[in-house]
Design a protein around this motif. Structure first.
Motif, PDB file in Angstrom:
ATOM      1  N   GLU A  23       5.456   7.493   6.045  1.00  0.00           N
ATOM      2  CA  GLU A  23       5.201   6.741   6.514  1.00  0.00           C
ATOM      3  C   GLU A  23       5.880   5.871   5.262  1.00  0.00           C
ATOM      4  O   GLU A  23       5.680   5.900   3.979  1.00  0.00           O
ATOM      5  CB  GLU A  23       4.000   6.097   6.219  1.00  0.00           C
ATOM      6  N   THR A  24       6.333   4.873   5.879  1.00  0.00           N
ATOM      7  CA  THR A  24       6.676   3.508   5.139  1.00  0.00           C
ATOM      8  C   THR A  24       6.654   1.810   5.828  1.00  0.00           C
ATOM      9  O   THR A  24       6.476   1.488   6.022  1.00  0.00           O
ATOM     10  CB  THR A  24       8.545   3.513   4.952  1.00  0.00           C
ATOM     11  N   CYS A  25       6.545   1.031   4.511  1.00  0.00           N
ATOM     12  CA  CYS A  25       6.431  -0.823   4.372  1.00  0.00           C
ATOM     13  C   CYS A  25       7.084  -1.033   5.417  1.00  0.00           C
ATOM     14  O   CYS A  25       8.331  -1.023   5.500  1.00  0.00           O
ATOM     15  CB  CYS A  25       6.312  -0.808   3.227  1.00  0.00           C
ATOM     16  N   PRO A  26       6.558  -1.318   7.109  1.00  0.00           N
ATOM     17  CA  PRO A  26       7.301  -2.541   7.853  1.00  0.00           C
ATOM     18  C   PRO A  26       7.563  -3.373   7.253  1.00  0.00           C
ATOM     19  O   PRO A  26       9.328  -3.674   7.730  1.00  0.00           O
ATOM     20  CB  PRO A  26       6.039  -2.812   8.422  1.00  0.00           C
ATOM     21  N   SER A  27       7.816  -4.010   6.054  1.00  0.00           N
ATOM     22  CA  SER A  27       8.221  -4.736   5.316  1.00  0.00           C
ATOM     23  C   SER A  27       9.419  -4.951   4.436  1.00  0.00           C
ATOM     24  O   SER A  27      10.965  -5.222   4.730  1.00  0.00           O
ATOM     25  CB  SER A  27       7.514  -5.897   4.658  1.00  0.00           C
ATOM     26  N   CYS A  28       9.516  -3.892   3.254  1.00  0.00           N
ATOM     27  CA  CYS A  28       9.879  -3.404   1.840  1.00  0.00           C
ATOM     28  C   CYS A  28      11.039  -2.706   2.393  1.00  0.00           C
ATOM     29  O   CYS A  28      12.010  -2.052   1.801  1.00  0.00           O
ATOM     30  CB  CYS A  28       9.731  -3.841   0.975  1.00  0.00           C
ATOM     31  N   ARG A  29      10.397  -1.629   3.783  1.00  0.00           N
ATOM     32  CA  ARG A  29      10.937  -0.152   3.499  1.00  0.00           C
ATOM     33  C   ARG A  29      10.428   1.020   2.441  1.00  0.00           C
ATOM     34  O   ARG A  29      11.241   1.929   2.458  1.00  0.00           O
ATOM     35  CB  ARG A  29      11.727   0.113   4.036  1.00  0.00           C
ATOM     36  N   SER A  30       9.410   0.327   1.264  1.00  0.00           N
ATOM     37  CA  SER A  30       9.119   1.515   0.515  1.00  0.00           C
ATOM     38  C   SER A  30       8.210   2.869   0.838  1.00  0.00           C
ATOM     39  O   SER A  30       7.285   2.235   2.090  1.00  0.00           O
ATOM     40  CB  SER A  30       8.380   0.953  -0.506  1.00  0.00           C
ATOM     41  N   ALA A  31       8.324   3.668   0.385  1.00  0.00           N
ATOM     42  CA  ALA A  31       7.376   4.775   0.890  1.00  0.00           C
ATOM     43  C   ALA A  31       5.599   4.823   0.449  1.00  0.00           C
ATOM     44  O   ALA A  31       5.564   4.044  -0.594  1.00  0.00           O
ATOM     45  CB  ALA A  31       7.804   5.748   0.104  1.00  0.00           C
ATOM     46  N   LEU A  32       5.029   4.364   1.135  1.00  0.00           N
ATOM     47  CA  LEU A  32       3.326   4.910   0.697  1.00  0.00           C
ATOM     48  C   LEU A  32       2.673   6.045   0.674  1.00  0.00           C
ATOM     49  O   LEU A  32       1.654   5.263  -0.050  1.00  0.00           O
ATOM     50  CB  LEU A  32       2.878   3.785   2.445  1.00  0.00           C
ATOM     51  N   HIS A  33       2.910   6.856   1.014  1.00  0.00           N
ATOM     52  CA  HIS A  33       2.543   8.127   0.089  1.00  0.00           C
ATOM     53  C   HIS A  33       2.772   7.732  -1.037  1.00  0.00           C
ATOM     54  O   HIS A  33       3.994   9.394  -1.415  1.00  0.00           O
ATOM     55  CB  HIS A  33       2.393   9.312   1.484  1.00  0.00           C
ATOM     56  N   VAL A  34       2.745   7.450  -2.149  1.00  0.00           N
ATOM     57  CA  VAL A  34       2.686   7.465  -3.410  1.00  0.00           C
ATOM     58  C   VAL A  34       1.872   7.182  -4.323  1.00  0.00           C
ATOM     59  O   VAL A  34       0.542   7.301  -3.983  1.00  0.00           O
ATOM     60  CB  VAL A  34       4.069   6.427  -3.737  1.00  0.00           C
ATOM     61  N   CYS A  35       2.297   8.191  -5.340  1.00  0.00           N
ATOM     62  CA  CYS A  35       1.571   7.759  -6.766  1.00  0.00           C
ATOM     63  C   CYS A  35       0.542   6.675  -7.184  1.00  0.00           C
ATOM     64  O   CYS A  35      -0.799   5.977  -6.849  1.00  0.00           O
ATOM     65  CB  CYS A  35       1.234   8.252  -8.108  1.00  0.00           C
ATOM     66  N   ARG A  36       1.265   5.748  -7.042  1.00  0.00           N
ATOM     67  CA  ARG A  36       1.228   4.020  -6.928  1.00  0.00           C
ATOM     68  C   ARG A  36       0.487   3.356  -5.639  1.00  0.00           C
ATOM     69  O   ARG A  36      -0.734   2.006  -6.115  1.00  0.00           O
ATOM     70  CB  ARG A  36       2.394   3.232  -6.897  1.00  0.00           C
ATOM     71  N   MET A  37       0.188   4.127  -4.955  1.00  0.00           N
ATOM     72  CA  MET A  37      -0.896   3.293  -3.495  1.00  0.00           C
ATOM     73  C   MET A  37      -2.255   4.121  -3.733  1.00  0.00           C
ATOM     74  O   MET A  37      -3.350   3.544  -2.538  1.00  0.00           O
ATOM     75  CB  MET A  37       0.061   3.930  -2.191  1.00  0.00           C
ATOM     76  N   CYS A  38      -2.204   5.212  -4.744  1.00  0.00           N
ATOM     77  CA  CYS A  38      -3.694   6.530  -4.998  1.00  0.00           C
ATOM     78  C   CYS A  38      -4.948   5.044  -4.898  1.00  0.00           C
ATOM     79  O   CYS A  38      -4.549   4.922  -5.944  1.00  0.00           O
ATOM     80  CB  CYS A  38      -3.239   7.566  -5.041  1.00  0.00           C
ATOM     81  N   ARG A  39      -6.037   5.578  -4.734  1.00  0.00           N
ATOM     82  CA  ARG A  39      -7.205   5.408  -5.752  1.00  0.00           C
ATOM     83  C   ARG A  39      -7.298   5.917  -6.962  1.00  0.00           C
ATOM     84  O   ARG A  39      -8.038   5.553  -8.271  1.00  0.00           O
ATOM     85  CB  ARG A  39      -8.288   5.215  -4.344  1.00  0.00           C
ATOM     86  N   HIS A  40      -6.639   7.177  -7.100  1.00  0.00           N
ATOM     87  CA  HIS A  40      -7.148   7.839  -8.068  1.00  0.00           C
ATOM     88  C   HIS A  40      -5.768   7.592  -9.653  1.00  0.00           C
ATOM     89  O   HIS A  40      -5.328   8.292 -10.543  1.00  0.00           O
ATOM     90  CB  HIS A  40      -6.576   9.655  -8.187  1.00  0.00           C
ATOM     91  N   PHE A  41      -4.603   6.496  -9.164  1.00  0.00           N
ATOM     92  CA  PHE A  41      -3.866   5.953  -9.840  1.00  0.00           C
ATOM     93  C   PHE A  41      -4.083   5.080 -11.249  1.00  0.00           C
ATOM     94  O   PHE A  41      -4.997   4.543 -10.755  1.00  0.00           O
ATOM     95  CB  PHE A  41      -2.762   5.216  -9.220  1.00  0.00           C
ATOM     96  N   ASP A  42      -4.025   5.973 -11.949  1.00  0.00           N
ATOM     97  CA  ASP A  42      -4.569   5.071 -12.910  1.00  0.00           C
ATOM     98  C   ASP A  42      -3.114   4.748 -14.603  1.00  0.00           C
ATOM     99  O   ASP A  42      -3.150   6.213 -14.576  1.00  0.00           O
ATOM    100  CB  ASP A  42      -5.507   5.936 -14.428  1.00  0.00           C
ATOM    101  N   ALA A  43      -2.676   3.659 -14.429  1.00  0.00           N
ATOM    102  CA  ALA A  43      -1.662   4.187 -15.374  1.00  0.00           C
ATOM    103  C   ALA A  43      -2.088   4.271 -17.255  1.00  0.00           C
ATOM    104  O   ALA A  43      -1.408   4.481 -18.281  1.00  0.00           O
ATOM    105  CB  ALA A  43      -0.610   2.607 -15.726  1.00  0.00           C
ATOM    106  N   HIS A  44      -3.459   3.334 -16.863  1.00  0.00           N
ATOM    107  CA  HIS A  44      -3.287   4.027 -18.722  1.00  0.00           C
ATOM    108  C   HIS A  44      -4.538   5.603 -18.712  1.00  0.00           C
ATOM    109  O   HIS A  44      -4.828   6.097 -20.214  1.00  0.00           O
ATOM    110  CB  HIS A  44      -4.904   2.986 -18.889  1.00  0.00           C
ATOM    111  N   ARG A  45      -3.972   6.604 -18.304  1.00  0.00           N
ATOM    112  CA  ARG A  45      -4.324   7.904 -18.907  1.00  0.00           C
ATOM    113  C   ARG A  45      -3.307   8.624 -18.697  1.00  0.00           C
ATOM    114  O   ARG A  45      -2.150   8.275 -17.817  1.00  0.00           O
ATOM    115  CB  ARG A  45      -5.297   8.575 -17.357  1.00  0.00           C
TER     116      ARG A  45
END
Length: 105
Positions: A23-45
């Protein structure tokens, strides 16, 4: 749940859940099934993931097949495209300005 693209902030209201791996964003065509889009993502861990059973993913912005993926509505943090657009507008304004007069010696 109202989702926004993690990269550009575009609304993803028209997409069906669960998000498919491709799945990609209809606006910018970026992938959506990525860590940055996940509720478990935490840049500080370590590993940047709060899910202990999730396998490590090196690039958090490319599509992956993590089974722990759950999209989060607050994934968009601003910046990115918005900052680039503001910078581009400022540069265009500078380049469009008339040249400064030359000082004669």
């Amino acid at each position: 749940m109202t989702l926004q693209c993690w990269k550009c902030g575009a609304s993803l209201a028209g997409l069906l859940l669960p998000l498919a791996r491709g799945e990609t964003c209809p606006s910018c065509r970026s992938a959506l099934h990525v860590c940055r889009m996940c509720r478990h993502f935490d840049a500080h861990r370590p590993g940047q993931c709060r899910e202990p059973s999730a396998r490590r993913v090196a690039d958090k912005t490319h599509a992956n097949d993590c089974g722990a993926f759950v999209p989060r509505p607050e994934a968009y943090k601003g910046g990115g495209a918005a900052i680039a657009q503001a910078s581009r507008s400022a540069l265009d304004a500078v380049l469009a300005a008339p040249p400064l007069p030359r000082i004669k010696k």
